[in-house]
Write a protein that holds these residues in place. Structure first.
Motif, PDB file in Angstrom:
ATOM      1  N   LYS A  52     -92.158   0.091   5.808  1.00 43.65           N
ATOM      2  CA  LYS A  52     -93.701  -0.606   6.478  1.00 43.65           C
ATOM      3  C   LYS A  52     -94.749   0.051   5.551  1.00 43.65           C
ATOM      4  O   LYS A  52     -95.621  -0.747   5.668  1.00 43.65           O
ATOM      5  N   ARG A  58     -95.487   0.326  14.776  1.00 39.01           N
ATOM      6  CA  ARG A  58     -96.012   1.103  13.458  1.00 39.01           C
ATOM      7  C   ARG A  58     -97.157   2.078  14.180  1.00 39.01           C
ATOM      8  O   ARG A  58     -96.834   2.734  13.506  1.00 39.01           O
ATOM      9  N   ASP A  89    -100.405  -5.867  19.842  1.00 37.10           N
ATOM     10  CA  ASP A  89    -100.601  -6.152  18.263  1.00 37.10           C
ATOM     11  C   ASP A  89    -101.153  -7.060  18.024  1.00 37.10           C
ATOM     12  O   ASP A  89    -102.074  -7.352  17.157  1.00 37.10           O
ATOM     13  N   HIS A 124    -103.459  -4.130  10.484  1.00 36.41           N
ATOM     14  CA  HIS A 124    -102.621  -4.060   9.367  1.00 36.41           C
ATOM     15  C   HIS A 124    -101.219  -3.658  10.081  1.00 36.41           C
ATOM     16  O   HIS A 124    -100.463  -3.197   9.465  1.00 36.41           O
ATOM     17  N   LEU A 125    -101.309  -3.871  11.944  1.00 39.63           N
ATOM     18  CA  LEU A 125    -100.156  -2.277  11.939  1.00 39.63           C
ATOM     19  C   LEU A 125     -99.938  -3.227  13.870  1.00 39.63           C
ATOM     20  O   LEU A 125    -100.326  -4.326  13.946  1.00 39.63           O
ATOM     21  N   THR A 126     -99.042  -3.269  14.089  1.00 42.85           N
ATOM     22  CA  THR A 126     -97.984  -3.828  15.066  1.00 42.85           C
ATOM     23  C   THR A 126     -97.944  -2.460  15.928  1.00 42.85           C
ATOM     24  O   THR A 126     -98.137  -1.410  15.242  1.00 42.85           O
ATOM     25  N   PHE A 127     -97.983  -2.863  17.192  1.00 41.17           N
ATOM     26  CA  PHE A 127     -97.564  -1.674  18.240  1.00 41.17           C
ATOM     27  C   PHE A 127     -96.451  -0.672  17.195  1.00 41.17           C
ATOM     28  O   PHE A 127     -96.362   0.398  17.724  1.00 41.17           O
ATOM     29  N   LEU A 160     -97.396  -6.008  25.071  1.00 38.10           N
ATOM     30  CA  LEU A 160     -97.512  -6.150  23.517  1.00 38.10           C
ATOM     31  C   LEU A 160     -97.781  -7.106  23.363  1.00 38.10           C
ATOM     32  O   LEU A 160     -98.597  -6.768  21.816  1.00 38.10           O
ATOM     33  N   ALA A 209    -104.192  -5.885  15.273  1.00 33.47           N
ATOM     34  CA  ALA A 209    -103.677  -6.934  13.957  1.00 33.47           C
ATOM     35  C   ALA A 209    -104.699  -6.471  13.112  1.00 33.47           C
ATOM     36  O   ALA A 209    -104.481  -6.557  11.606  1.00 33.47           O
TER      37      ALA A 209
END
Length: 171
Positions: A98, A61, A49, A56-59, A45, A53
Motif C-alpha cells: 500500500k 502504515r 487514524d 492518506h495514512l492509517t496508523f 486507534l 487520514a
C-alpha cells in the motif's frame, strides 16, 4: 460515525455485575482493567487514524514509515519490518505494498541475498512520516488526560504485562 456516549461507564458497571454474578474471586478488577485496555486501544486507534487520514495514512502504515526512518539507510528487509512491527509477514507485505502504491516506499530486491525484498523509504514517505509525527505529538498521542508521570507509569505497567506474556526478552 462516532459511537454515542453513554451516561455511565459500561466497564465499571460490568465489573459490578461480574462480581455479583461470579463473586470477588472471579477477578472483576482484572476483567475491568483488561477490558479498559482494549477499549482505550480502540479509542486511540480511531483517533490516530483520523489524525493521519489527511496524509492518506492509517496508523499501521504510519508505524511502518516511522520504522523505516529509524533504519540505517531508511531500508529494511521485509522480514525485519514484520518482526519490528510485531505483525504477521502477510500483514507487513500488505502494508508495504500500500505504501509503495502511494509512493511512500519502494520495494527492491535485497542485494545481500538476491531473494528477499527491502522496503525503502522515499523522500515523499519521509515527509509524510514527519507530518504524521507532528500531528500525533500535537494531539499528545491521545493521552492528554494524563500527566507526564502518569504516562511514564502507564508505560511501565503495560510493559510488565507485555513482558509477562513473553512479548520480548528482558534487557
Amino acid at each position: 460515525m462516532p459511537v454515542p456516549r453513554l451516561a455511565f461507564d459500561p466497564i465499571r458497571r460490568a465489573a459490578v455485575l461480574w462480581e455479583r454474578r461470579w463473586g470477588r474471586a472471579s477477578a472483576p478488577q482484572s476483567m475491568a482493567a483488561a477490558t479498559s485496555i482494549m477499549r482505550v486501544q480502540q479509542l486511540l486507534l480511531a483517533d490516530f487514524d483520523a489524525v493521519l487520514a489527511p496524509l492518506h495514512l492509517t496508523f499501521a502504515r504510519f508505524e511502518c514509515l516511522v520504522l523505516l526512518t529509524f533504519a540505517r539507510d531508511a531500508r529494511l528487509p521485509m522480514t525485519t519490518v514484520g518482526e519490528r512491527l510485531m505483525i504477521h509477514p502477510t500483514s507487513a507485505t500488505h502494508i508495504v505494498q500500500k505504501l509503495a502504491t502511494q509512493g511512500f516506499v519502494e520495494r527492491i530486491r535485497n542485494p545481500a541475498d538476491g531473494r528477499g525484498t527491502l522496503a525503502v523509504l522515499t523522500p515523499t514517505g519521509r515527509a509524510a512520516a514527519e507530518r504524521g509525527v507532528s500531528a500525533l505529538v500535537e494531539r499528545g498521542f491521545g493521552l492528554t488526560g494524563l500527566t507526564g508521570q502518569e504516562r511514564v507509569d502507564l508505560f511501565r505497567l503495560l510493559e510488565k504485562v507485555r513482558l509477562g506474556h513473553g512479548d520480548f526478552g528482558s534487557d
